[in-house]
Design a protein around this motif. Sequence first.
Motif, PDB file in Angstrom:
ATOM      1  N   SER B  70       0.802  -1.226   0.000  1.00  0.00           N
ATOM      2  CA  SER B  70       0.000   0.000   0.000  1.00  0.00           C
ATOM      3  C   SER B  70       0.830   1.269   0.000  1.00  0.00           C
ATOM      4  N   ALA B  71       2.069   1.199   0.460  1.00  0.00           N
ATOM      5  CA  ALA B  71       2.846   2.433   0.645  1.00  0.00           C
ATOM      6  C   ALA B  71       4.298   2.240   0.229  1.00  0.00           C
ATOM      7  N   GLY B  72       4.886   3.305  -0.300  1.00  0.00           N
ATOM      8  CA  GLY B  72       6.292   3.267  -0.699  1.00  0.00           C
ATOM      9  C   GLY B  72       7.205   3.590   0.466  1.00  0.00           C
ATOM     10  N   ASP B  73       8.452   3.144   0.358  1.00  0.00           N
ATOM     11  CA  ASP B  73       9.411   3.326   1.453  1.00  0.00           C
ATOM     12  C   ASP B  73       9.647   4.792   1.821  1.00  0.00           C
ATOM     13  N   ASP B  74       9.587   5.682   0.850  1.00  0.00           N
ATOM     14  CA  ASP B  74       9.952   7.077   1.102  1.00  0.00           C
ATOM     15  C   ASP B  74       8.797   7.938   1.612  1.00  0.00           C
ATOM     16  N   GLU B  75       7.610   7.391   1.629  1.00  0.00           N
ATOM     17  CA  GLU B  75       6.470   8.179   2.119  1.00  0.00           C
ATOM     18  C   GLU B  75       6.691   8.510   3.595  1.00  0.00           C
ATOM     19  N   LEU B  76       6.375   9.745   3.958  1.00  0.00           N
ATOM     20  CA  LEU B  76       6.546  10.146   5.356  1.00  0.00           C
ATOM     21  C   LEU B  76       5.282   9.847   6.154  1.00  0.00           C
ATOM     22  N   VAL B  77       5.491   9.312   7.330  1.00  0.00           N
ATOM     23  CA  VAL B  77       4.384   8.959   8.216  1.00  0.00           C
ATOM     24  C   VAL B  77       4.413   9.916   9.407  1.00  0.00           C
ATOM     25  N   ALA B  78       3.288  10.516   9.703  1.00  0.00           N
ATOM     26  CA  ALA B  78       3.192  11.355  10.903  1.00  0.00           C
ATOM     27  C   ALA B  78       2.759  10.467  12.063  1.00  0.00           C
ATOM     28  N   VAL B  79       3.572  10.415  13.096  1.00  0.00           N
ATOM     29  CA  VAL B  79       3.304   9.514  14.230  1.00  0.00           C
ATOM     30  C   VAL B  79       2.110  10.060  15.028  1.00  0.00           C
ATOM     31  N   SER B  80       1.116   9.202  15.189  1.00  0.00           N
ATOM     32  CA  SER B  80      -0.094   9.613  15.909  1.00  0.00           C
ATOM     33  C   SER B  80       0.133   9.457  17.418  1.00  0.00           C
ATOM     34  N   ALA B  81      -0.753  10.070  18.184  1.00  0.00           N
ATOM     35  CA  ALA B  81      -0.673   9.945  19.639  1.00  0.00           C
ATOM     36  C   ALA B  81      -0.865   8.493  20.056  1.00  0.00           C
ATOM     37  N   HIS B  82      -1.755   7.802  19.346  1.00  0.00           N
ATOM     38  CA  HIS B  82      -2.038   6.392  19.644  1.00  0.00           C
ATOM     39  C   HIS B  82      -0.772   5.551  19.438  1.00  0.00           C
ATOM     40  N   ALA B  83      -0.051   5.827  18.351  1.00  0.00           N
ATOM     41  CA  ALA B  83       1.180   5.069  18.070  1.00  0.00           C
ATOM     42  C   ALA B  83       2.253   5.399  19.102  1.00  0.00           C
ATOM     43  N   ALA B  84       2.358   6.673  19.428  1.00  0.00           N
ATOM     44  CA  ALA B  84       3.406   7.083  20.374  1.00  0.00           C
ATOM     45  C   ALA B  84       3.170   6.486  21.765  1.00  0.00           C
ATOM     46  N   ALA B  85       1.932   6.118  22.034  1.00  0.00           N
ATOM     47  CA  ALA B  85       1.607   5.569  23.359  1.00  0.00           C
ATOM     48  C   ALA B  85       1.625   4.042  23.377  1.00  0.00           C
ATOM     49  N   ALA B  86       2.145   3.446  22.317  1.00  0.00           N
ATOM     50  CA  ALA B  86       2.117   1.974  22.207  1.00  0.00           C
ATOM     51  C   ALA B  86       2.859   1.320  23.356  1.00  0.00           C
ATOM     52  N   GLN B  87       2.349   0.162  23.784  1.00  0.00           N
ATOM     53  CA  GLN B  87       2.956  -0.605  24.867  1.00  0.00           C
ATOM     54  C   GLN B  87       3.887  -1.672  24.310  1.00  0.00           C
ATOM     55  N   GLY B  88       4.687  -2.253  25.197  1.00  0.00           N
ATOM     56  CA  GLY B  88       5.582  -3.339  24.811  1.00  0.00           C
ATOM     57  C   GLY B  88       6.826  -2.825  24.116  1.00  0.00           C
ATOM     58  N   ALA B  89       7.346  -3.612  23.203  1.00  0.00           N
ATOM     59  CA  ALA B  89       8.567  -3.216  22.510  1.00  0.00           C
ATOM     60  C   ALA B  89       8.331  -1.960  21.694  1.00  0.00           C
ATOM     61  N   ARG B  90       9.245  -0.991  21.798  1.00  0.00           N
ATOM     62  CA  ARG B  90       9.083   0.273  21.068  1.00  0.00           C
ATOM     63  C   ARG B  90      10.441   0.927  20.894  1.00  0.00           C
ATOM     64  N   ILE B  91      10.523   1.866  19.946  1.00  0.00           N
ATOM     65  CA  ILE B  91      11.799   2.575  19.773  1.00  0.00           C
ATOM     66  C   ILE B  91      11.745   3.987  20.362  1.00  0.00           C
ATOM     67  N   GLY B  92      10.583   4.436  20.771  1.00  0.00           N
ATOM     68  CA  GLY B  92      10.486   5.746  21.415  1.00  0.00           C
ATOM     69  C   GLY B  92      10.006   6.859  20.503  1.00  0.00           C
ATOM     70  N   LEU B  93       9.162   6.533  19.554  1.00  0.00           N
ATOM     71  CA  LEU B  93       8.606   7.570  18.667  1.00  0.00           C
ATOM     72  C   LEU B  93       7.713   8.504  19.484  1.00  0.00           C
ATOM     73  N   ARG B  94       7.699   9.776  19.058  1.00  0.00           N
ATOM     74  CA  ARG B  94       6.839  10.743  19.740  1.00  0.00           C
ATOM     75  C   ARG B  94       5.798  11.285  18.780  1.00  0.00           C
ATOM     76  N   ARG B  95       4.708  11.709  19.377  1.00  0.00           N
ATOM     77  CA  ARG B  95       3.595  12.243  18.583  1.00  0.00           C
ATOM     78  C   ARG B  95       4.081  13.390  17.690  1.00  0.00           C
ATOM     79  N   GLY B  96       3.672  13.331  16.426  1.00  0.00           N
ATOM     80  CA  GLY B  96       4.004  14.420  15.505  1.00  0.00           C
ATOM     81  C   GLY B  96       5.287  14.192  14.727  1.00  0.00           C
ATOM     82  N   MET B  97       6.120  13.288  15.164  1.00  0.00           N
ATOM     83  CA  MET B  97       7.346  12.991  14.403  1.00  0.00           C
ATOM     84  C   MET B  97       6.977  12.498  13.019  1.00  0.00           C
ATOM     85  N   GLN B  98       7.839  12.827  12.051  1.00  0.00           N
ATOM     86  CA  GLN B  98       7.622  12.310  10.703  1.00  0.00           C
ATOM     87  C   GLN B  98       8.772  11.361  10.361  1.00  0.00           C
TER      88      GLN B  98
END
Lengths: 343, 273
Positions: B70-98
Amino acid sequence: MRALQNCLLAACAIAIASSTAVAQMMQQGPKTFIAGSGPDDLWEIATKTEMSGMSIPGQTSQVCIKKGRNVGEASVPKQDNCKVTEMKTTGNKTTFAMECQGQEPMSMRGETTATPTSFDTRMSMKGTKKGSDIDMTMTSIGRRLGACTDQSEQAIAGMKAQGQAELAKVCGEAADRFQYTMFAQGQACEGNRKTLCDKVTGLAPGMMKPAGFRAAVDKPGVDMVRGSFDACASSSPRPDFTTTAKTACGEAVGTRDWAFLGIGVCDAEVMQQAPSKCVGRDYYTVDKALVPMCNRYAMLSRGGTPAAASAQPVQTAQPAQAEAQKPDPIKQGVDAVRKLLPF
Amino acid sequence: MRLTALAVAAAAIALGAHRVDAQPVDRWPGAAAAYVVEVDGAERWSHDASARLRPASLTKILTALVVMESAGDDELVAVSAHAAAAQGARIGLRRGMQVPVGDLMTAMLLRSANDACLALVSHVARTEKSFVAQMNARAAALGLVDSQFENACGFDGPRHRASARDLARLAHVAMAHPRFAAIVARERGQARARDGRVFKFDNTNALIGRVDGARGVKTGWTQAAGRCLVAFAERRGTAVMLVLLGAPDRWWDAVAMIETAFEEARASPAPQK
């Protein structure tokens, strides 16, 4: 005498004109004679064939007939099911007939008019081929152009030598890749086994060191090299893969080359060395230098079977000596460790 | 469109390659709640391979497949609040990061990062529910008859199930995708946000760089699922695919299984076709 000569020439013409193989050689193959001088006779032969009303393009070729060749017998088409039923010579004219039996019966009838310097042969053939009726007429007109020197024997010898050179090259490449099965009995390189065995015996001393062993098995793989050693068991000096590998394994233990122990030929050493270095550790925490040995140990201690135990030896001209059943020290070690360790 | 065609072709190849030549035996009793070992696409050993178990983060193999289609590698993703609050293994993304899709994929597959996973899901679909619907449709298209997904990242759920055999089939399809195969073969990776922040992480698949020929694919763990692993390795033209679900000692057992599979394939190579 002259009649006999004419008859021989006529038979020769028939054979030449009706032999596809010779016609192809005359058309495409290497020139097998020197024209202009020599003891043999150079002929130009023009053939033309008509089949069921259809004319096939004719061809003209030169052929050198070796002096003294018994063309009379050699040139009559040789097929087991055919026999000459009639041959009659009157003056310089010979008539003949031939019957062929079998799945594709054929009857041939023809006449040839021959002099020492020319012949004119006309022949008709009737029969069936692949279920279809065949009605074919063939005309061959020949004239003697002069002298020549037949070199077909040299050409054959040359082709044979070329073939042997090509085979030697192929076998040399196969030896470089340790493709020992190509040197087995009945295979293409059976006669060139010395090439493989020279390579093996040359490599064996260097393979007693881990670095030399690694370099030797890197591309072909352990199995190909092991098979090559086995294929050369009758060579002198006899290359012994087990002894060679054992020596390299011992050297690896001495130099703490644990990675070498994991390549699959040092299982007895793995069973000795690995328990103290691998057992009870989290896989992540095992030093990378130890990992190949520990991986091998995991396989051996958890039920894997070393492939070497079931590898098939190459078939050689000499029957292999039957070996007495001996207890496998690796398997004994594995069984003992299994009883002791939860690993 | 081209990606979809590629994926369909890869799936066809994988499904065609998958076969059971003889009744697989349980060569490794007790190693896992369920497992499958395939050599060159044919099942060699298995135990309860059709059992519907919790796949944990092995789920992300299918998530990656759906995202790649559905998506190409270079497309930028805006990190949502829901994603930034994910539990378990994570890399530490913050809301609004692209962050580019390719980098998030790397984080999701190597680090098993749930924040990267959810960021990708929200980029591709309006809701996680609709993304999961795509996942289930894709699973059905691949013939994964013993699998059903109710979330995108592998959290335990009553109807979140997959079988070892289905996961092997899914992994074949994913590995046939060059983008996927290139990511899961790495020992470590990084994700670079547009603001310049770089997240570095190691592959959780301990076999990469440690087992000769190991080229993928994914680890998984939850309390209920236990330790899970899909591993793929290739040596001298022989390919081994392994799936372990609920395997207490997954690394050592995986190593033993893979090494044994190669060893036995060497000793009795499959007949040439």
